[in-house]
Motif scaffolding. Structure first.
Motif, PDB file in Angstrom:
ATOM      1  N   UNK A   1       0.824  -1.192   0.000  1.00 26.12           N
ATOM      2  CA  UNK A   1       0.000   0.000   0.000  1.00 26.12           C
ATOM      3  C   UNK A   1       0.863   1.249   0.000  1.00 26.12           C
ATOM      4  N   UNK A   2       1.992   1.223   0.684  1.00 24.89           N
ATOM      5  CA  UNK A   2       2.895   2.370   0.685  1.00 24.89           C
ATOM      6  C   UNK A   2       3.402   2.721  -0.705  1.00 24.89           C
ATOM      7  N   UNK A   3       3.607   1.705  -1.556  1.00 23.96           N
ATOM      8  CA  UNK A   3       4.015   1.960  -2.927  1.00 23.96           C
ATOM      9  C   UNK A   3       2.932   2.738  -3.662  1.00 23.96           C
ATOM     10  N   UNK A   4       1.692   2.309  -3.488  1.00 31.96           N
ATOM     11  CA  UNK A   4       0.570   2.997  -4.166  1.00 31.96           C
ATOM     12  C   UNK A   4       0.443   4.427  -3.669  1.00 31.96           C
ATOM     13  N   UNK A   5       0.631   4.621  -2.373  1.00 28.80           N
ATOM     14  CA  UNK A   5       0.479   5.960  -1.803  1.00 28.80           C
ATOM     15  C   UNK A   5       1.591   6.883  -2.315  1.00 28.80           C
ATOM     16  N   UNK A   6       2.787   6.343  -2.560  1.00 28.10           N
ATOM     17  CA  UNK A   6       3.880   7.152  -3.097  1.00 28.10           C
ATOM     18  C   UNK A   6       3.598   7.560  -4.542  1.00 28.10           C
ATOM     19  N   UNK A   7       2.857   6.700  -5.272  1.00 27.14           N
ATOM     20  CA  UNK A   7       2.556   6.978  -6.676  1.00 27.14           C
ATOM     21  C   UNK A   7       1.545   8.118  -6.827  1.00 27.14           C
TER      22      UNK A   7
END
Length: 122
Positions: free
Chosen positions: A115-121
């Motif tokens: 989820x952190x990857x998506x939030x960074x995007x």
């Protein structure tokens, strides 16, 4: 994205129809999260609580950094315990709520992402 698990020794045939959907709506409104972001699971298990196997329930709720405010946690506790006690016809004193903060790096998504990857995007 709150994830809720309601575990109870109330037999499945005694649980009211639509309980999971109503629980999702309560959590969505209570935590101000969109309904599609809420996951609710209901499990029926053999349970022993407070010295007996009388009807009881445990509610587990986990969400990303959502349980840091004591006043909100008290409100969540009252709302969810009262909801489960009413829906399952169990005394509120025999229902507990466990709240767990999650890091966005602890939630896996398809494709090996977090989820952190998506939030960074975004």
């Amino acid at each position: 994205m709150p994830v809720v698990e309601i575990v109870t020794n109330v037999p499945a045939e005694s649980a009211p129809a639509g309980l999971v959907g109503r629980a999702a709506k309560v959590v969505s409104e209570m935590m101000d999260k969109p309904l599609p972001a809420v996951t609710v699971c209901l499990r029926h298990e053999t349970m022993f609580r407070i010295g007996s196997d009388d009807p009881c329930a445990m509610i587990f709720i986990a969400s990303v950094e959502a349980f840091n405010d004591h006043d909100n946690n008290r409100r969540y506790s009252k709302e969810l315990i009262d909801f489960a006690a009413t829906e399952l016809n169990v005394p509120a004193a025999r229902v507990n709520l466990l709240m767990q903060n999650l890091s966005r790096w602890q939630i896996g998504l398809p494709g090996g992402k977090l989820l952190g990857d998506r939030m960074k995007e975004n």
